[in-house]
Design an enzyme around this catalytic site. Structure first.
Site, short mmCIF file in Angstrom:
data_model
loop_
_atom_site.label_atom_id
_atom_site.label_comp_id
_atom_site.label_asym_id
_atom_site.label_seq_id
_atom_site.Cartn_x
_atom_site.Cartn_y
_atom_site.Cartn_z
N LYS A 192 0.80 -0.94 -0.25
CA LYS A 192 -0.01 -0.05 0.29
C LYS A 192 1.15 1.62 -0.03
O LYS A 192 1.46 1.22 1.23
CB LYS A 192 -1.01 -0.05 1.07
CG LYS A 192 -2.25 1.18 1.63
CD LYS A 192 -2.43 1.20 2.38
CE LYS A 192 -2.12 3.04 3.25
NZ LYS A 192 -2.17 4.28 2.49
N CYS A 303 12.75 11.36 7.83
CA CYS A 303 13.03 10.94 9.18
C CYS A 303 13.88 10.84 9.79
O CYS A 303 13.48 10.64 11.56
CB CYS A 303 11.84 9.03 9.35
SG CYS A 303 13.23 8.08 8.00
N GLU A 395 8.11 15.75 16.53
CA GLU A 395 8.02 15.89 14.94
C GLU A 395 7.16 16.84 13.89
O GLU A 395 6.65 16.56 14.13
CB GLU A 395 8.20 14.26 14.57
CG GLU A 395 8.92 13.55 13.20
CD GLU A 395 8.91 12.90 12.59
OE1 GLU A 395 7.67 12.46 12.96
OE2 GLU A 395 10.11 12.05 11.45
P1 NAP Z 1 0.97 7.75 8.27
O1 NAP Z 1 0.41 8.53 9.12
O2 NAP Z 1 1.63 6.93 9.45
O3 NAP Z 1 1.26 6.81 7.20
C1 NAP Z 1 1.56 6.06 7.08
C2 NAP Z 1 1.38 5.06 6.12
O4 NAP Z 1 0.00 4.37 7.06
C3 NAP Z 1 0.25 5.55 5.04
O5 NAP Z 1 0.12 4.49 3.60
C4 NAP Z 1 -0.70 5.51 5.63
O6 NAP Z 1 -2.51 6.08 4.53
C5 NAP Z 1 -0.75 4.38 6.16
N1 NAP Z 1 -2.08 4.82 7.30
C6 NAP Z 1 -2.47 5.71 7.84
N2 NAP Z 1 -3.07 5.36 8.82
C7 NAP Z 1 -3.30 4.12 8.87
C8 NAP Z 1 -4.42 2.66 9.87
N3 NAP Z 1 -5.09 3.54 10.94
N4 NAP Z 1 -4.01 1.65 9.89
C9 NAP Z 1 -3.38 1.46 8.63
N5 NAP Z 1 -2.52 1.95 7.73
C10 NAP Z 1 -2.53 3.23 8.34
O7 NAP Z 1 2.86 8.45 8.19
P2 NAP Z 1 3.05 9.55 6.73
O8 NAP Z 1 2.51 11.11 7.31
O9 NAP Z 1 2.73 8.85 5.57
O10 NAP Z 1 4.65 10.25 6.91
C11 NAP Z 1 5.67 10.82 8.09
C12 NAP Z 1 5.46 9.94 9.37
O11 NAP Z 1 6.42 8.67 9.33
C13 NAP Z 1 6.57 11.11 10.02
O12 NAP Z 1 6.59 10.35 11.21
C14 NAP Z 1 8.30 9.89 9.85
O13 NAP Z 1 8.83 10.02 10.47
C15 NAP Z 1 8.00 8.98 9.37
N6 NAP Z 1 9.14 8.08 8.22
C16 NAP Z 1 9.40 7.32 8.94
C17 NAP Z 1 10.40 6.35 8.16
C18 NAP Z 1 11.76 5.82 8.60
O14 NAP Z 1 12.74 5.44 8.44
N7 NAP Z 1 11.99 5.25 9.63
C19 NAP Z 1 10.97 7.12 6.69
C20 NAP Z 1 10.28 7.48 6.57
C21 NAP Z 1 9.19 8.35 7.27
P3 NAP Z 1 -3.02 7.18 3.72
O15 NAP Z 1 -1.35 7.37 2.83
O16 NAP Z 1 -3.92 6.75 3.09
O17 NAP Z 1 -2.43 8.50 5.29
#
Ligand code: NAP
Ligand code: MG
Length: 493
Positions: A192, A303, A395
């Site tokens: 996804k 991140c 963050e």
């Molecule tokens: P996110 O909201 O956690 O979304 C990540 C993924 O999870 C998306 O595909 C999202 O779908 C999905 N998702 C959202 N709510 C969900 C739920 N209730 N159940 C299952 N899946 C769900 O994060 P983001 O806003 O995309 O990315 C930003 C965050 O990612 C930041 O906090 C950053 O630090 C972190 N990040 C970490 C790394 C690492 O390697 N550690 C790398 C990149 C980013 P949707 O797209 O539909 O919302």
């Protein structure tokens, strides 16, 4: 990489792109079973790009069934590793052939600069796929030191059907970090992409089919977190999930697993990463370049962004002067302009979130920036703030750098470690012993000394504390996520 083009040429390519919009399940594009779609926009202009299949639980079921069938009949999972390697190398070559198209698609879908898409995201995506392909026919299993009358083999087998759930900040690269080792190991995938950035994942799935990766092995199911991410997390037919995104959503996956089939979960989560500059750091111009790159690269939507500069008082003024000058060079503007270093934030919602932090910054001492040059864009901003403030704790995932001044080495390390996160950290000092002592004391999965970075494909990437769970991406360790160990015991008596 070929030469960069002009903004006008990139705009022309963007206008001529054929954008995918349907789910890719069992080797073919297909609409969502409900027929529903959602719009995706170019965050730099607000212009609609295309409609994408809004999948839901029933589409996830279909994808899992296709993945399961492909895994169980061995069309990919039981191929000779060298054959999987060849198919993945063909995929890498196809990605290379289509590199420019993918770079432009990634930029218009996400707001990322074309400069980064052309020089980092796409070439690294290709080399990551190649690296895992090249590795897979060179890994040996083990024979245990059992007695003379026994032989015990410890063999690694692909874990099965894996769910990969991706964030929007590095859509192609995070896809490569996960499908590279998952496919190399012989798993079948239900992926996804993030709702904001679906296009390149769909295009990669199409190219993977062209490369000869069999139907059902790589399925891409677009849709929202609640309608597609959640059913993936809860699905009894999925053996493991590797997730990258926020800590809040990662936590949900642990619940999903506990509430369903105890699937393995690997989480790569957020960070509030410290960059510690001690008062004996040398070559402050170079340090300033690292600080600026750490804080503002990819609009701070990273991140491992170095979003906290923890600087020792004796060097503060001399360093900040240089950081300010270096950051002022980072042009904000149209992501398709190759001279632009700071593109658009990924979405209106995210722009509003970062805007809230900009308001907080403007209540404190802003050293640089603090403005909104245009809807969707935020200037690189440097703000002096106290350890413990919201700016220095939460963050932001935007181009806002918090500066915290400290007096001693011990205070610097204590402030750096006083966070719930532990993804990455940097430390600058000309004294090798001090720098290494600091590197050992910093509680983070990756610590860079006298530079900012994340290592490369050869080194594991993941977080301490609430920045990660269950495994590491990159390096040979990534393969551990997608394989499980089996003991085969033979009695020779
Ligand atoms: P996110 O909201 O956690 O979304 C990540 C993924 O999870 C998306 O595909 C999202 O779908 C999905 N998702 C959202 N709510 C969900 C739920 N209730 N159940 C299952 N899946 C769900 O994060 P983001 O806003 O995309 O990315 C930003 C965050 O990612 C930041 O906090 C950053 O630090 C972190 N990040 C970490 C790394 C690492 O390697 N550690 C790398 C990149 C980013 P949707 O797209 O539909 O919302
Ligand atoms: Mg988009």
């Amino acid at each position: 990489m070929s030469e960069l083009l002009s903004m006008e040429e990139y705009r022309e390519i963007a206008a001529g792109l054929t954008l995918p919009g349907e789910a890719f399940i069992d080797g073919a594009f297909r609409p969502a079973l409900s027929g529903r779609t959602f719009g995706t926009v170019n965050p730099a202009t607000g212009a609609p790009l295309t409609e994408i299949a809004a999948c839901a639980a029933e589409d996830v079921d279909l994808a899992v069934a296709a993945a399961r069938a492909s895994f169980d009949d061995g069309r990919w999972s039981r191929l000779h590793p060298a054959e999987r390697k060849d198919a993945l190398l063909r995929l890498a070559s196809l990605l290379e052939e289509h590199a420019r198209e993918l770079a432009v698609m990634e930029s218009i879908d996400s707001g990322k600069t074309i400069l980064d898409c052309e020089t980092v995201d796409v070439p690294e995506t290709i080399s990551v796929i190649r690296w895992h392909a090249e590795l897979i026919d060179k890994i040996y299993d083990q024979v245990s030191p059992a007695s003379d009358s026994h032989i015990a083999m410890v063999v690694r087998e692909p874990v099965g059907v894996v769910g990969l759930v991706l964030p929007w900040n590095f859509p192609l690269l995070m896809l490569a970090w996960k499908i590279g080792p998952a496919l190399a190991a012989g798993c079948s995938v239900v992926l996804k992409p993030a709702g904001e950035t679906t296009l390149t994942a769909l295009r990669v799935a199409e190219l993977a089919a062209e490369a000869g990766i069999p139907a059902g092995v790589l399925n891409v199911v677009p849709g929202s977190g609640s309608e597609v991410g959640r059913p993936i997390g809860l699905h009894p037919g999925i053996d493991m999930v590797s997730f990258t995104g926020s800590t809040a959503t990662g936590r949900r996956f642990l619940h999903y697993s506990a509430d369903s089939n105890i699937k393995d979960i690997v989480l790569e989560l957020g960070g509030k990463n410290p960059c510690v500059v001690l008062d004996d750091a040398e070559d402050l111009d170079a340090v300033a370049e690292h600080v600026v790159n750490g804080a503002f690269w990819n609009m701070g939507e990273n991140c491992s962004a170095a979003s906290r500069l923890i600087v020792q008082r004796g060097i503060r003024d001399r360093l900040l002067e240089r950081v300010e000058a270096a950051a002022a060079q980072w042009r904000v503007g149209d992501p398709l302009d190759p001279a632009v270093r700071v593109g658009a934030l990924v979405s209106e919602t995210h722009f509003e979130k970062v805007g809230g932090y900009l308001d907080l910054a403007n209540d404190e001492t802003v050293i640089l920036g603090g403005g909104i040059p245009a809807e969707g864009f935020v200037e690189p901003t440097i703000v002096e703030t106290a350890h413990g403030s919201r700016l220095a704790t939460e963050e932001i995932f935007g181009p806002i750098l918090s500066v915290i001044t400290v007096d001693t080495f011990e205070e610097a390390i204590a402030v750096a470690n006083d966070t719930e996160y532990g993804l990455a950290a940097s430390i600058f000092s000309a004294n090798g012993k001090r720098a290494l002592r600091g590197a050992r004391m910093l509680r983070a999965g990756t610590v860079t000394v006298n530079s900012f970075g994340e290592g490369d494909i050869t080194t594991p990437f993941g977080g301490y504390k609430q920045s990660g769970f269950g495994g590491r991406d990159n390096s040979t360790h990534a393969h551990d996520q997608y394989t499980q160990l089996k003991t085969i015991w033979l009695d020779l008596d």
